[in-house]
Write a protein that holds these residues in place. Sequence first.
Motif, PDB file in Angstrom:
ATOM      1  N   SER A 210       0.812  -1.216   0.000  1.00  0.00           N
ATOM      2  CA  SER A 210       0.000   0.000   0.000  1.00  0.00           C
ATOM      3  C   SER A 210       0.848   1.268   0.000  1.00  0.00           C
ATOM      4  CB  SER A 210      -0.909   0.018   1.234  1.00  0.00           C
ATOM      5  OG  SER A 210      -1.776  -1.086   1.237  1.00  0.00           O
ATOM      6  N   LEU A 211       0.390   2.259  -0.773  1.00  0.00           N
ATOM      7  CA  LEU A 211       1.020   3.573  -0.749  1.00  0.00           C
ATOM      8  C   LEU A 211       0.492   4.397   0.416  1.00  0.00           C
ATOM      9  CD1 LEU A 211       0.888   4.472  -4.554  1.00  0.00           C
ATOM     10  CD2 LEU A 211       2.666   3.239  -3.287  1.00  0.00           C
ATOM     11  N   ALA A 212      -0.721   4.119   0.837  1.00  0.00           N
ATOM     12  CA  ALA A 212      -1.326   4.777   1.999  1.00  0.00           C
ATOM     13  C   ALA A 212      -2.330   3.803   2.597  1.00  0.00           C
ATOM     14  CB  ALA A 212      -2.025   6.080   1.602  1.00  0.00           C
ATOM     15  N   ASP A 213      -2.312   3.686   3.919  1.00  0.00           N
ATOM     16  CA  ASP A 213      -3.258   2.802   4.587  1.00  0.00           C
ATOM     17  C   ASP A 213      -3.352   3.213   6.041  1.00  0.00           C
ATOM     18  OD1 ASP A 213      -5.102   0.717   4.157  1.00  0.00           O
ATOM     19  OD2 ASP A 213      -3.583  -0.427   3.066  1.00  0.00           O
ATOM     20  N   ASN A 214      -4.461   2.868   6.668  1.00  0.00           N
ATOM     21  CA  ASN A 214      -4.669   3.225   8.063  1.00  0.00           C
ATOM     22  C   ASN A 214      -4.303   2.047   8.949  1.00  0.00           C
ATOM     23  OD1 ASN A 214      -5.526   4.201  10.533  1.00  0.00           O
ATOM     24  ND2 ASN A 214      -7.695   3.978  10.076  1.00  0.00           N
ATOM     25  N   PHE A 215      -5.208   1.098   9.070  1.00  0.00           N
ATOM     26  CA  PHE A 215      -5.010  -0.087   9.904  1.00  0.00           C
ATOM     27  C   PHE A 215      -5.614  -1.250   9.135  1.00  0.00           C
ATOM     28  CE2 PHE A 215      -5.366  -2.705  13.775  1.00  0.00           C
ATOM     29  CZ  PHE A 215      -4.258  -2.292  14.510  1.00  0.00           C
ATOM     30  N   PRO A 216      -4.980  -1.637   8.011  1.00  0.00           N
ATOM     31  CA  PRO A 216      -5.629  -2.536   7.058  1.00  0.00           C
ATOM     32  C   PRO A 216      -5.871  -3.936   7.590  1.00  0.00           C
ATOM     33  CG  PRO A 216      -3.326  -2.206   6.501  1.00  0.00           C
ATOM     34  CD  PRO A 216      -3.638  -1.228   7.585  1.00  0.00           C
TER      35      PRO A 216
END
Length: 283
Positions: A210-216
């Motif tokens: 991921s290039l951006a993720d929170n709490f996948p």
Amino acid sequence: DFDIIHFPECQGLGFYSLLARRQGLAFKDCTFVIGTHGPTLWVKEGSQDYVRNLGELEIDHMERTSVAVADVVVSPSQYLLGWMQRNGWDLPERTYVTPYVLPQVAASQNGKPHAKQQIRELVFFGRLEIRKGLKLFCDALDELCARPGTPPFEVSFLGKETQIYGRSSIGYISDRSKKWSVSWHLVTNKHQAAALEYLRGTGRMAVVSSLADNFPNTVLECVGSGIPLLATNVGGIPEIIAEADRGATCFEPRPDVLADRIRTALQQGAAPPRPSVARSEEH
């Protein structure tokens, strides 16, 4: 008549209910809890997209207002709260980090050490889209296939089809594969339990680029299931993984770095990372 009402922040679904309370019209004795995961502008930032119409700015306002006037705000990661603060969101006094509880389908003996496994298959795990790192993963495969001496391996893509650059993500993969010297296939028809069962197969390693993720949940499920994993060090991903295992699991989102990490795993094997919070400590 409810004591507590939960809303997500996404799309501002709680906006009008919270507005009604502020105006004294309803919900006088209710406690509103807003759960944060992926605000609209955060998703756009991670997808390298831009605001396309006034409606998206209106939704952004509704999301921000819902969070600002909620009684309680909970986030699965400290990362997302930090992002909100840096981008001018107002957080109520009662704001907490509450990591997701591991789904029962992903439960394993995650408190025990895991031995290294020989890796023969790389599994891109996530939606087939730019924000989830599909291009980054394909770029890394280009580098790997161009390097002499890379151990043999195969590739699978485990995730839902999307649109990339106005076309099918499956068509995008097919075009990119023309440079690869390895076999690949798609696994797009599996629900959560079947997907994890596939990843548990001998010799497979999940890649969450991921290039951006929170709490996948992809990372949470792999860690809980004892699946060998490489994941980018973005967002709240490192918060899921035990600190001692982050160096071996997390990588900077660059194709050359990912290619190096994959090559090392193919040569030396890979051990599943441990979770930052053992299942016995979850509440």
